[in-house]
Design a protein around this motif. Structure first.
Motif, PDB file in Angstrom:
ATOM      1  N   GLU A 218       0.840  -1.195   0.000  1.00  0.00           N
ATOM      2  CA  GLU A 218       0.000   0.000   0.000  1.00  0.00           C
ATOM      3  C   GLU A 218       0.884   1.256   0.000  1.00  0.00           C
ATOM      4  O   GLU A 218       1.912   1.305   0.678  1.00  0.00           O
ATOM      5  CB  GLU A 218      -0.907   0.022   1.233  1.00  0.00           C
ATOM      6  N   PRO A 219       0.498   2.291  -0.763  1.00  0.00           N
ATOM      7  CA  PRO A 219       1.300   3.532  -0.771  1.00  0.00           C
ATOM      8  C   PRO A 219       1.483   4.125   0.618  1.00  0.00           C
ATOM      9  O   PRO A 219       2.528   4.725   0.911  1.00  0.00           O
ATOM     10  CB  PRO A 219       0.478   4.461  -1.672  1.00  0.00           C
ATOM     11  N   GLU A 220       0.506   3.951   1.502  1.00  0.00           N
ATOM     12  CA  GLU A 220       0.612   4.502   2.856  1.00  0.00           C
ATOM     13  C   GLU A 220       1.780   3.910   3.629  1.00  0.00           C
ATOM     14  O   GLU A 220       2.253   4.508   4.599  1.00  0.00           O
ATOM     15  CB  GLU A 220      -0.698   4.246   3.627  1.00  0.00           C
ATOM     16  N   ALA A 221       2.244   2.729   3.204  1.00  0.00           N
ATOM     17  CA  ALA A 221       3.341   2.070   3.917  1.00  0.00           C
ATOM     18  C   ALA A 221       4.650   2.837   3.799  1.00  0.00           C
ATOM     19  O   ALA A 221       5.604   2.558   4.539  1.00  0.00           O
ATOM     20  CB  ALA A 221       3.528   0.646   3.406  1.00  0.00           C
ATOM     21  N   GLN A 222       4.720   3.804   2.884  1.00  0.00           N
ATOM     22  CA  GLN A 222       5.909   4.645   2.789  1.00  0.00           C
ATOM     23  C   GLN A 222       6.036   5.567   3.994  1.00  0.00           C
ATOM     24  O   GLN A 222       7.101   6.133   4.240  1.00  0.00           O
ATOM     25  CB  GLN A 222       5.863   5.483   1.503  1.00  0.00           C
TER      26      GLN A 222
END
Length: 301
Positions: A218-222
């Motif tokens: 998921e992009p939020e994991a960045q």
């Protein structure tokens, strides 16, 4: 909220879930066959109601927590999975034996694409058969209990005093196979008895987890803060109250940036909850269908 505002909001959330990019008014107008001026007016109304926000002056809009919640709740009741899928799931779980719970979370995670958690606890606490007490540090006692059914559990008791060896021995003797509340000789002994009772009141909980690595895509994991919060919720759910058996619950952003889709489970001897964990951009419709279907299959519905 008007029906037109609802359609605009839900399309905006759908687009944001897929793209994680602010959604332009022109995109909404084209998809809904409305004039750009009409969509811009309704977006202003939705923003004033707190359902969307505009992160930059020249960008499109994104959903707020309230917007995600309105969207997620609109997906209730869940859409059923195909009957052929349900039949196959029932067959797989029926043949799993002692691995039934572990397999349930594996299947939930695989079908939904999100981490899955299953928590179960007995409907009634098993009777305390025997307990051994020993001091660890001042005011802290280790209690090791043998419960009905032969299960052994331990707990650390926090007390306002440090028991003497004689008090510990008296408590062990009086708690041995005691089926009734004990009458304490002193306030200190009452505190000790009540601490033991609280420690083992819920019986032996069971927890199963699967699929945390899926969040890494998921992009939020960045964002390290998102990952820390997700791991905290995944490893140690803070809420001990379960969704009622057969019911569904959606917790949107109660933990910063995290959503949970939960299905209540009830068996003859246990109650519990199957949870799917994701970002606010969670695919709620799919997650709800998977959690509900697996909860029902697990209960033999």
């Amino acid at each position: 909220m008007t029906e037109r505002q609802r359609r605009i909001l839900h399309l905006l959330v759908d687009r944001y879930i897929e793209t994680r990019a602010p959604v332009a008014s022109g995109t909404l107008a084209e998809r809904l066959s409305l004039s750009p001026a009409t969509v811009r007016y309704e977006l202003i109304e939705l923003e004033q109601q707190g359902f969307i926000s505009k992160p930059h002056a020249s960008s499109g809009r994104i959903p707020t927590r309230a917007g995600f919640r309105h969207y997620a709740l609109s997906k209730l009741p869940p859409q059923p999975l195909p009957q052929t899928t349900l039949d196959k799931l029932a067959q797989v779980l029926e043949g799993a034996g002692a691995r039934r719970e572990a397999l349930l979370v594996q299947v939930a995670s695989k079908l939904s694409g999100y981490p899955a958690m299953l928590r179960l606890k007995p409907r009634q606490a098993p009777r305390l058969l025997q307990v051994h007490l020993s001091n660890l540090t001042p005011g802290q006692v280790l209690a090791v209990a043998v419960l009905e059914g032969g299960k052994v559990r331990e707990a650390r008791l926090e007390l306002s005093f440090t028991p003497t060896e004689a008090q510990l021995a008296e408590a062990e003797r009086r708690l041995f196979r005691s089926a009734q509340p004990l009458k304490a000789s002193t306030p200190a002994m009452l505190e000790l008895y009540e601490s033991v009772a609280r420690a083992f009141a819920q019986g032996s909980p069971e927890e199963y987890r699967e699929g945390m690595a899926l969040l890494l895509s998921e992009p939020e994991a960045q964002n390290p803060a998102f990952l820390r919060q997700a791991i905290t919720v995944f490893e140690a759910p803070s809420d001990t109250t379960f969704t009622p058996p057969g019911g569904m619950n959606i917790r949107v952003g109660e933990e910063e940036g995290i959503s949970l889709v939960q299905a209540g489970i009830g068996l003859s001897d246990r109650v519990g909850e199957l949870s799917l964990l994701g970002p606010l951009r969670m695919h709620y419709e799919k997650a709800l269908s998977v959690a509900y279907a697996l909860g029902q299959v697990y209960m033999g519905k």
